[in-house]
Design a protein around this motif. Structure first.
Motif, mmCIF file in Angstrom:
data_model
loop_
_atom_site.group_PDB
_atom_site.id
_atom_site.type_symbol
_atom_site.label_atom_id
_atom_site.label_comp_id
_atom_site.label_asym_id
_atom_site.label_seq_id
_atom_site.Cartn_x
_atom_site.Cartn_y
_atom_site.Cartn_z
ATOM 1 N N GLY A 1 0.834 -1.184 0.000
ATOM 2 C CA GLY A 1 0.000 0.000 0.000
ATOM 3 C C GLY A 1 0.867 1.232 0.000
ATOM 4 N N VAL A 2 0.308 2.353 0.434
ATOM 5 C CA VAL A 2 1.071 3.588 0.566
ATOM 6 C C VAL A 2 1.928 3.473 1.826
ATOM 7 N N THR A 3 3.219 3.660 1.668
ATOM 8 C CA THR A 3 4.109 3.538 2.810
ATOM 9 C C THR A 3 4.691 4.895 3.175
ATOM 10 N N GLN A 4 4.729 5.169 4.469
ATOM 11 C CA GLN A 4 5.258 6.423 4.965
ATOM 12 C C GLN A 4 6.345 6.152 5.993
ATOM 13 N N SER A 5 7.350 7.011 5.985
ATOM 14 C CA SER A 5 8.411 6.891 6.982
ATOM 15 C C SER A 5 8.884 8.264 7.412
ATOM 16 N N PRO A 6 9.302 8.390 8.683
ATOM 17 C CA PRO A 6 9.168 7.385 9.735
ATOM 18 C C PRO A 6 7.732 7.330 10.253
ATOM 19 N N THR A 7 7.443 6.417 11.151
ATOM 20 C CA THR A 7 6.092 6.329 11.715
ATOM 21 C C THR A 7 5.915 7.337 12.842
ATOM 22 N N HIS A 8 6.970 7.560 13.594
ATOM 23 C CA HIS A 8 6.939 8.540 14.676
ATOM 24 C C HIS A 8 8.216 9.367 14.637
ATOM 25 N N LEU A 9 8.090 10.614 15.100
ATOM 26 C CA LEU A 9 9.235 11.511 15.062
ATOM 27 C C LEU A 9 9.060 12.567 16.140
ATOM 28 N N ILE A 10 10.130 12.833 16.878
ATOM 29 C CA ILE A 10 10.116 13.915 17.867
ATOM 30 C C ILE A 10 11.197 14.909 17.481
ATOM 31 N N LYS A 11 10.804 16.171 17.361
ATOM 32 C CA LYS A 11 11.731 17.237 16.971
ATOM 33 C C LYS A 11 11.601 18.402 17.943
ATOM 34 N N THR A 12 12.631 19.223 17.939
ATOM 35 C CA THR A 12 12.649 20.421 18.772
ATOM 36 C C THR A 12 12.239 21.641 17.951
ATOM 37 N N ARG A 13 11.601 22.596 18.591
ATOM 38 C CA ARG A 13 11.224 23.834 17.902
ATOM 39 C C ARG A 13 12.406 24.423 17.154
ATOM 40 N N GLY A 14 12.148 24.895 15.942
ATOM 41 C CA GLY A 14 13.188 25.501 15.121
ATOM 42 C C GLY A 14 13.903 24.531 14.206
ATOM 43 N N GLN A 15 13.764 23.234 14.484
ATOM 44 C CA GLN A 15 14.430 22.240 13.626
ATOM 45 C C GLN A 15 13.679 22.061 12.316
ATOM 46 N N HIS A 16 14.311 21.253 11.449
ATOM 47 C CA HIS A 16 13.752 20.915 10.149
ATOM 48 C C HIS A 16 13.388 19.430 10.147
ATOM 49 N N VAL A 17 12.343 19.066 9.395
ATOM 50 C CA VAL A 17 11.957 17.663 9.308
ATOM 51 C C VAL A 17 11.623 17.303 7.854
ATOM 52 N N THR A 18 11.937 16.071 7.499
ATOM 53 C CA THR A 18 11.583 15.530 6.179
ATOM 54 C C THR A 18 10.780 14.262 6.362
ATOM 55 N N LEU A 19 9.611 14.218 5.777
ATOM 56 C CA LEU A 19 8.742 13.053 5.816
ATOM 57 C C LEU A 19 8.678 12.458 4.417
ATOM 58 N N ARG A 20 8.624 11.138 4.358
ATOM 59 C CA ARG A 20 8.688 10.461 3.078
ATOM 60 C C ARG A 20 7.465 9.593 2.819
ATOM 61 N N CYS A 21 7.139 9.453 1.538
ATOM 62 C CA CYS A 21 5.951 8.699 1.127
ATOM 63 C C CYS A 21 6.235 7.963 -0.175
ATOM 64 N N SER A 22 5.883 6.678 -0.198
ATOM 65 C CA SER A 22 5.955 5.890 -1.430
ATOM 66 C C SER A 22 4.540 5.494 -1.811
ATOM 67 N N PRO A 23 4.060 5.931 -2.981
ATOM 68 C CA PRO A 23 2.686 5.607 -3.377
ATOM 69 C C PRO A 23 2.568 4.153 -3.826
ATOM 70 N N ILE A 24 1.345 3.741 -4.011
ATOM 71 C CA ILE A 24 1.090 2.425 -4.589
ATOM 72 C C ILE A 24 1.688 2.391 -5.991
ATOM 73 N N SER A 25 2.254 1.259 -6.356
ATOM 74 C CA SER A 25 2.864 1.130 -7.672
ATOM 75 C C SER A 25 1.855 1.474 -8.765
ATOM 76 N N GLY A 26 2.264 2.368 -9.667
ATOM 77 C CA GLY A 26 1.387 2.790 -10.750
ATOM 78 C C GLY A 26 0.603 4.054 -10.451
ATOM 79 N N HIS A 27 0.594 4.474 -9.196
ATOM 80 C CA HIS A 27 -0.101 5.714 -8.836
ATOM 81 C C HIS A 27 0.820 6.897 -9.100
ATOM 82 N N LYS A 28 0.285 7.893 -9.822
ATOM 83 C CA LYS A 28 1.096 9.036 -10.217
ATOM 84 C C LYS A 28 0.810 10.291 -9.405
ATOM 85 N N SER A 29 -0.241 10.251 -8.608
ATOM 86 C CA SER A 29 -0.613 11.410 -7.803
ATOM 87 C C SER A 29 -0.334 11.130 -6.335
#
Lengths: 114, 118
Positions: free
Chosen positions: A3-31
């Motif tokens: 299915g649609v996979t997201q990483s990480p599942t949980h994340l704790i950050k401090t104010r002012g920091q930067h974060v990157t979240l990732r997503c892999s769509p279902i194969s063949g999905h373009k949106s």
């Protein structure tokens, strides 16, 4: 099929920091779309990408940015984190934009800003 | 802008009984799609049922059915023969078809928490 996979599942950050979240769509999905769900609320639209181009942006500050890669996976970036950015971030994919597709969602990334 | 309203923050139903969740929406468009999503504690949004606005016939998916009233802008979800596994947050969502160069985004209501009791 994965299915649609997201990483990480949980994340704790401090104010002012930067974060990157990732997503892999279902194969063949373009949106790929990103949504923010604050506790007790419905998801709010952040971005939609289709064929690697931004199709729309919700009412979020410029600290939020995203991109879609040639393999249709996507990243959501948030700079200068605020406490109010704490939320569940959901990624959704669909094969195309037209039609009655309801989008398939991932399980989300729970971001906590302290 | 489109808005979606769910006026029932919480609902409770006994196992095997029927429950109806309400949803109203506001739009100036004539062509659009409506959805009900289920979100269990696992967090994943699961599509329950969908309705195209141009179809007069109400959608049905096994124990789930909708009552779509286009003129009243109402889209309620009926769950028959409720099961313990139906307990979750239910979100009503609206989507307009994509226009050139624009997003085809989902607009969600605030959700209804459904409890299923023995």
């Amino acid at each position: 099929d994965a299915g649609v996979t997201q990483s990480p599942t949980h994340l704790i950050k401090t104010r002012g920091q930067h974060v990157t979240l990732r997503c892999s769509p279902i194969s063949g999905h373009k949106s790929v779309s990103w949504y923010q769900q604050v506790l007790g609320q419905g998801p709010q639209f952040i971005f939609q990408y289709y064929e690697k181009e931004e199709r729309g942006r919700g009412n979020f500050p410029d600290r939020f940015s995203a991109r879609q890669f040639p393999n249709y996976s996507s990243e959501l970036n948030v700079n200068a984190l605020l406490l109010g950015d704490s939320a569940l971030y959901l990624c959704a994919s669909s094969p195309i934009l037209e039609g009655n597709y309801g989008y398939t969602f991932g399980s989300g990334t729970r971001l906590t800003v302290v | 802008a489109q808005t979606v309203t769910q006026s029932q923050p919480e609902m409770s139903v006994q196992e095997a009984e029927t429950v109806t969740l309400s949803c109203t929406y506001d739009t100036s468009e004539s062509d659009y799609y409506l959805f009900w999503y289920k979100q269990p504690p696992s967090r994943q949004m699961i599509l329950v049922i969908r309705q195209e606005a141009y179809k007069q016939q109400n959608a049905t998916e096994n124990r789930f059915s909708v009552n779509f009233q286009k003129a009243a802008k109402s889209f309620s979800l009926k769950i028959s023969d409720s099961q313990l596994g139906d307990a979750a947050m239910y979100f009503c969502a609206y989507r307009s078809p994509p226009h050139t160069g624009t997003a085809s985004k989902l607009t969600f209501g605030t959700g209804t928490r459904l409890q299923v009791t023995l």
